[in-house]
Scaffold this motif. Structure first.
Motif, short mmCIF file in Angstrom:
data_model
loop_
_atom_site.label_atom_id
_atom_site.label_comp_id
_atom_site.label_asym_id
_atom_site.label_seq_id
_atom_site.Cartn_x
_atom_site.Cartn_y
_atom_site.Cartn_z
N LYS A 103 0.83 -1.21 0.00
CA LYS A 103 0.00 0.00 0.00
C LYS A 103 0.86 1.25 0.00
CE LYS A 103 -4.29 -1.97 1.71
NZ LYS A 103 -5.11 -1.80 0.50
N VAL A 141 -7.54 6.20 8.85
CA VAL A 141 -7.60 4.80 8.44
C VAL A 141 -6.18 4.25 8.56
CG1 VAL A 141 -8.24 3.19 6.61
CG2 VAL A 141 -9.47 5.36 6.86
N LYS A 143 -3.62 1.22 7.75
CA LYS A 143 -3.52 0.11 6.79
C LYS A 143 -2.17 -0.58 6.92
CE LYS A 143 -6.47 2.35 3.35
NZ LYS A 143 -6.73 2.61 1.91
N VAL A 153 -6.96 -3.47 6.93
CA VAL A 153 -7.37 -2.06 6.94
C VAL A 153 -8.33 -1.80 8.09
CG1 VAL A 153 -8.63 -0.29 5.64
CG2 VAL A 153 -7.05 -1.83 4.44
N GLU A 185 -4.04 7.12 6.74
CA GLU A 185 -4.74 7.89 5.70
C GLU A 185 -5.84 8.72 6.29
OE1 GLU A 185 -4.80 4.97 1.90
OE2 GLU A 185 -6.68 5.97 2.36
N GLU A 186 -6.10 9.89 5.71
CA GLU A 186 -7.26 10.66 6.14
C GLU A 186 -8.52 9.86 5.82
OE1 GLU A 186 -8.60 14.17 3.68
OE2 GLU A 186 -7.17 13.34 2.25
N LEU A 187 -9.51 9.99 6.68
CA LEU A 187 -10.78 9.27 6.51
C LEU A 187 -11.63 10.00 5.48
CD1 LEU A 187 -12.47 6.95 8.10
CD2 LEU A 187 -13.71 8.91 8.97
N LEU A 188 -12.02 9.28 4.43
CA LEU A 188 -12.86 9.86 3.38
C LEU A 188 -14.27 9.34 3.54
CD1 LEU A 188 -10.52 9.34 0.30
CD2 LEU A 188 -10.80 11.43 1.66
N GLU A 192 -18.64 3.74 -2.49
CA GLU A 192 -17.47 3.09 -3.09
C GLU A 192 -17.82 2.43 -4.41
OE1 GLU A 192 -14.90 0.68 -0.55
OE2 GLU A 192 -15.88 1.63 1.16
N LYS A 214 -18.72 -4.69 1.76
CA LYS A 214 -17.65 -5.36 2.52
C LYS A 214 -18.07 -5.79 3.92
CE LYS A 214 -13.68 -4.59 -0.07
NZ LYS A 214 -13.50 -3.28 -0.67
N LEU A 282 -8.87 4.46 -3.42
CA LEU A 282 -8.61 3.82 -2.12
C LEU A 282 -7.55 2.75 -2.25
CD1 LEU A 282 -12.20 3.15 -0.70
CD2 LEU A 282 -10.66 5.06 -0.18
N GLU A 283 -7.60 2.02 -3.35
CA GLU A 283 -6.64 0.92 -3.52
C GLU A 283 -6.61 0.49 -4.96
OE1 GLU A 283 -7.68 -2.94 -2.03
OE2 GLU A 283 -9.74 -2.78 -2.67
#
Ligand code: AMP
Ligand code: GLY
Length: 426
Positions: A103, A141, A143, A153, A185-188, A192, A214, A282-283
């Motif tokens: 990541k 977040v 990860k 995550v 990571e900042e939370l968004l 999705e 998920k 995100l990924e």
């Protein structure tokens, strides 16, 4: 053309089903495959990451294309080894597969090539990571850097949760060496979208945009899982938004791959969050999504094998890809999933469910013993309904899923529910 499919899950069952319809297919082999995959392919005894054994089998069986399903063989460099042995491969080499297997690498790639993504920091030192949490006041977040089967995550609502996540990942090594580095990571916020496309290094041909679910329970409650259901095409990505994503995300990614000398021949999965400020990545996954594939392949018009072969050759057609209708895929999971799934339970109703119009039943974790199907994993089955729209697909999927029984079965009841309502959900 003889083809070898690597993998054994629900994604591979869907791939085997679609590949086996190709007019250009000679014989389909699978390593290791599963009892369900064996309905479409001859199983070969080789480990998914055992490149020398796989190359030897390719020579012995006259296999000219290998399609790699899961991420582990890609991260282990199986595609490079097979290509070096002169075999065409659908799946990126180890260097490009780092977009999924690290990541931190993916974030650096995005930073370098101006791909929109959440603000982040990478840390290898636990104390420094802990101190850095104060830089993320709006939620964070955490990860694990490496591959963790979708479980590395942690979306943290407050500092205490973030500290616990860091302790778990970095100190207790909940995901082994995958937690040697972490990305903060900042939370968004926002819906999705999974955008999967065939990629030959020059072109990206997207499939219908999809939304995975998920969380284990209805209403997006409960623990994260590998995915409990999918809708496609998702109403969370309109045609205009797709055009925006192609310009702001896909273009910079393709240019970045070329600039960095990363050859990408396979499936590129872009995990997006549609935030009020626009799309954010995100990924990346370097392979077909599971269970997205079980929803998307039944919608795809045309020949999957020729697309995989063209991508492997670096010669994808101009596109766009054609697809029809809509799909809703509902996952049937074992009792105790995701923590401690119970296995070995008898499954009934499979034939009745699969016989319904517009329904496909893909096996993720099953075995067949003396003609009886039994559960053999956490996610057991993916039941896909295909219809003219999401409402019809949803009705078909749940009607079929309700015919299938095994003790302790878990399924979400809300896959496609919001999306099936007219208009665009908030
Ligand atoms: P990933 O494997 O990085 O896609 O993360 C797994 C899941 O965690 C995603 O599907 C999201 O639901 C959630 N997630 C990841 N990153 C963020 C973020 N920056 N903000 C909010 N949620 C996220
Ligand atoms: N459905 C998410 C994944 O395949 O990683």
């Amino acid at each position: 053309m003889n083809v070898l499919l690597i993998g054994a899950g629900g994604r591979e069952h869907a791939l085997a089903w679609k590949l086996s319809q190709s007019p250009s297919l000679g014989k389909l082999y699978a390593a290791p495959g599963s009892d369900a995959v064996a309905q479409h392919a001859e199983r070969l005894a080789a480990g998914a990451a055992d490149a020398p054994a796989l190359a030897a089998l390719c020579r012995e069986k006259g296999i000219s294309l290998v399609v790699i399903g899961p991420e582990d063989p890609l991260a282990a460099g199986v595609a490079d080894a097979l290509r070096a042995a002169g075999i065409a491969v659908f799946g990126p080499g180890q260097a490009a597969a780092r977009l999924e297997s690290s990541k931190a690498f993916a974030k650096e790639f995005m930073g370098r090539h101006r791909v929109p993504t959440a603000r982040w920091q990478t840390h290898t030192d636990h104390a420094k990571a802990r101190a850095a949490l104060s830089d993320f006041s709006g939620g964070v977040v955490v990860k694990a850097d490496g591959l963790a089967a979708g479980k590395g995550v942690r979306v943290c609502a407050n500092r205490a949760e973030a500290e616990a996540a860091l302790d778990d990942i970095m100190l207790k090594r909940a995901h082994g060496s995958a937690g040697a580095s972490v990305v903060l990571e900042e939370l968004l916020e926002g819906p999705e979208v999974s955008l999967l496309g065939f990629c030959d290094g020059e072109r990206f041909l997207p499939l219908a945009p999809a939304s995975d679910h998920k969380r284990l329970l209805d209403g997006d409650e409960g623990p994260n899982t590998g995915g409990m259901g999918v809708i496609a095409p998702t109403p969370h990505l309109t045609a205009e938004e797709l055009a925006d994503v192609e310009k702001k995300v896909v273009g910079p990614v393709l240019r970045g791959l070329r600039k960095d000398g990363l050859e990408y021949r396979g499936l590129l999965y872009i995990g997006l969050m549609m935030t009020p400020k626009g799309p954010r990545v995100l990924e990346f996954n370097c392979r077909f999504g599971d269970p997205e594939t079980q929803a998307l392949l039944p919608l795809l018009d045309g020949d999957l094998l020729s697309l995989c072969a063209a991508a492997a050759d670096g010669k994808l057609p101009e596109g766009p890809l054609a697809w029809h209708g809509a799909a809703v895929t509902v996952v049937l999971a074992s009792e105790g999933y995701p923590a401690l799934p119970a296995i070995g339970r008898q499954i009934t109703g499979l034939a009745e469910a699969a016989a319904r119009p517009g329904v496909l039943v893909f096996h993720a974790g099953t075995t067949r013993e003396e003609g009886v199907w039994k559960t053999a994993g956490g996610r057991v089955l993916a039941v896909t309904g295909v219809g003219k729209d999401l409402a019809e697909a949803r009705q078909r999927s749940y009607a079929a899923a309700d015919l299938i029984q095994f003790e302790g079965v878990q399924l979400r009841r809300d896959i496609g529910k919001v999306a099936a309502r007219p208009g665009r959900p908030a």
